[in-house]
Scaffold this active site. Structure first.
Site, PDB file in Angstrom:
ATOM      1  N   LYS A   1       7.213  -1.353 -13.934  1.00 25.01           N
ATOM      2  CA  LYS A   1       8.024  -2.573 -13.789  1.00 25.01           C
ATOM      3  C   LYS A   1       9.136  -2.585 -14.838  1.00 25.01           C
ATOM      4  O   LYS A   1      10.279  -2.959 -14.539  1.00 25.01           O
ATOM      5  CB  LYS A   1       7.128  -3.818 -13.917  1.00 25.01           C
ATOM      6  CG  LYS A   1       6.231  -4.000 -12.697  1.00 25.01           C
ATOM      7  CD  LYS A   1       5.168  -5.069 -12.888  1.00 25.01           C
ATOM      8  CE  LYS A   1       4.186  -5.023 -11.710  1.00 25.01           C
ATOM      9  NZ  LYS A   1       3.012  -5.854 -11.887  1.00 25.01           N
TER      10      LYS A   1
ATOM     11  N   GLN B   1       0.176  -9.807 -16.287  1.00 29.38           N
ATOM     12  CA  GLN B   1      -0.426  -8.681 -15.568  1.00 29.38           C
ATOM     13  C   GLN B   1      -1.936  -8.893 -15.456  1.00 29.38           C
ATOM     14  O   GLN B   1      -2.625  -9.070 -16.458  1.00 29.38           O
ATOM     15  CB  GLN B   1      -0.112  -7.370 -16.304  1.00 29.38           C
ATOM     16  CG  GLN B   1      -0.550  -6.132 -15.561  1.00 29.38           C
ATOM     17  CD  GLN B   1       0.211  -5.892 -14.255  1.00 29.38           C
ATOM     18  OE1 GLN B   1       1.422  -5.974 -14.207  1.00 29.38           O
ATOM     19  NE2 GLN B   1      -0.509  -5.589 -13.185  1.00 29.38           N
TER      20      GLN B   1
ATOM     21  N   ASP C   1       5.183 -13.781  -9.620  1.00 32.89           N
ATOM     22  CA  ASP C   1       4.191 -13.240  -8.689  1.00 32.89           C
ATOM     23  C   ASP C   1       3.865 -14.217  -7.558  1.00 32.89           C
ATOM     24  O   ASP C   1       3.132 -13.863  -6.628  1.00 32.89           O
ATOM     25  CB  ASP C   1       2.890 -12.922  -9.445  1.00 32.89           C
ATOM     26  CG  ASP C   1       2.850 -11.477  -9.948  1.00 32.89           C
ATOM     27  OD1 ASP C   1       3.460 -10.617  -9.298  1.00 32.89           O
ATOM     28  OD2 ASP C   1       2.209 -11.237 -10.976  1.00 32.89           O
TER      29      ASP C   1
END
Ligand SMILES: NC(=O)c1ccc[n+]([C@@H]2O[C@H](COP(=O)([O-])OP(=O)(O)OC[C@H]3O[C@@H](n4cnc5c(N)ncnc54)[C@H](OP(=O)(O)O)[C@@H]3O)[C@@H](O)[C@H]2O)c1
Length: 285
Positions: free
Chosen positions: A54, A97, A120
């Site tokens: 990422k 994460q 997300d």
């Protein structure tokens, strides 16, 4: 039957080029790059690989990436970090994460993220918006699958989409995105009886189980579009949920692993960061 491999990397590269141009326009207009803060806790090697991918994708495409990495942190300290990021005007998007270490509740932490910065799309606000049909920030992997189908010219409306897997991050949101696009949707899982009877009806079959090569040719209708979301490591090799070599002979389109859905997921992190940055300025991507 002749099949076409959907090249996720090629589609992702082309989308990244378009997003990088828009990120550049944003930077020129507002004097700063769209900015993503990524929080990583612990020392899980797989997590480290995903975060590094990422970071590279952001750096290459005009997004500023700020890493907050901690080997160990208490839940209270983590909540304080997220609140600081929520209040930091420079930060447009926040990604925690997952999975977090066992002593920290993933849901509790995700819920602390300001939904406008929830890259997300995991907060209840964004999930609720998605299910009621107002799409805001959408989960990256399901969104990546939809973009991949669109870019490949594969129609969704009126098709029967069968999804194997019902997780909150892949299977369930993917079902919602298909429904919104007027597919008829079946969601299967580990307790589904006669799985094959369902999968053989699929015009678009998506597998997200993490069980290597579980989708066999006998489970696939001739001419189906097969999207393999699974990622497993077998004997040091990355493999998907689909028995690619045999299934490809029955499919009209099929995604490989690696090089299929994976690059699309990372691209949607860039997409959502830019979308968050723009919508905070009252603009749309
Ligand atoms: N390509 C990408 O960018 C990307 C992104 C995210 C995840 N992934 C990969 O996608 C896979 C799924 O991820 P996830 O987070 O959704 O996993 P998960 O939370 O473990 O969910 C797996 C789902 O598959 C179902 N399942 C497991 N074995 C099954 C079987 N034999 N038959 C039918 N259903 C079965 C489970 O059913 P139950 O609900 O009944 O347990 C569950 O709903 C993993 O390999 C993951 O690494 C890839």
């Amino acid at each position: 039957m002749s099949f076409k491999i959907i090249d996720g990397k090629e589609i992702a590269d082309s989308l990244r080029g378009e997003l990088a141009k828009k990120a550049d326009q944003y930077s020129k207009k507002y004097g700063k790059k769209p900015t993503l803060a990524v929080v990583k806790i612990g020392d899980n090697p797989a997590t480290k690989i995903y975060v590094n991918m990422k970071e590279k994708a952001c750096n290459d495409n005009g997004i500023e990436f700020i890493g907050h990495y901690h080997e160990k942190i208490s839940e209270e300290e983590l909540i304080e970090l997220i609140e600081n990021l929520n209040n930091d005007e420079k930060v447009n998007a926040i990604l925690v994460q997952l999975p977090l270490p066992e002593d920290i509740d993933d849901n509790e932490i995700i819920e602390k993220i300001n939904p406008e910065k929830d890259v997300d799309g995991f907060t209840y606000y964004n999930v609720g918006s998605m299910y009621t049909g107002t799409e805001r920030l959408l989960p990256c992997t399901p969104l990546g699958v939809i973009r991949m189908l669109e870019r490949s010219g594969i129609e969704i409306e009126g098709k029967h989409a069968v999804i194997i897997g019902r997780s909150n991050i892949v299977g369930k949101p993917l079902a919602a995105l298909f429904l919104k696009r007027h597919a008829t949707v079946t969601v299967c899982h580990s307790r589904t009886k006669n799985l094959k009877e369902h999968t053989r009806n699929a015009d678009i079959l998506c597998a997200a189980t993490g069980v290597p090569k579980m989708v066999k040719a006998s489970m696939v209708k001739k001419g189906a579009v097969v999207i393999d979301i699974g990622i497993s490591r077998v004997d040091g090799k990355v493999v998907g949920d689909v028995d690619f070599d045999n299934v490809k002979e029955k499919a009209s389109y099929i995604t490989p692993v690696p090089g299929g859905v994976g690059p699309m997921t990372i691209t949607m992190v860039i997409h959502n960061t830019l979308q968050a940055a723009l919508s905070q300025k009252g603009e749309y991507l």
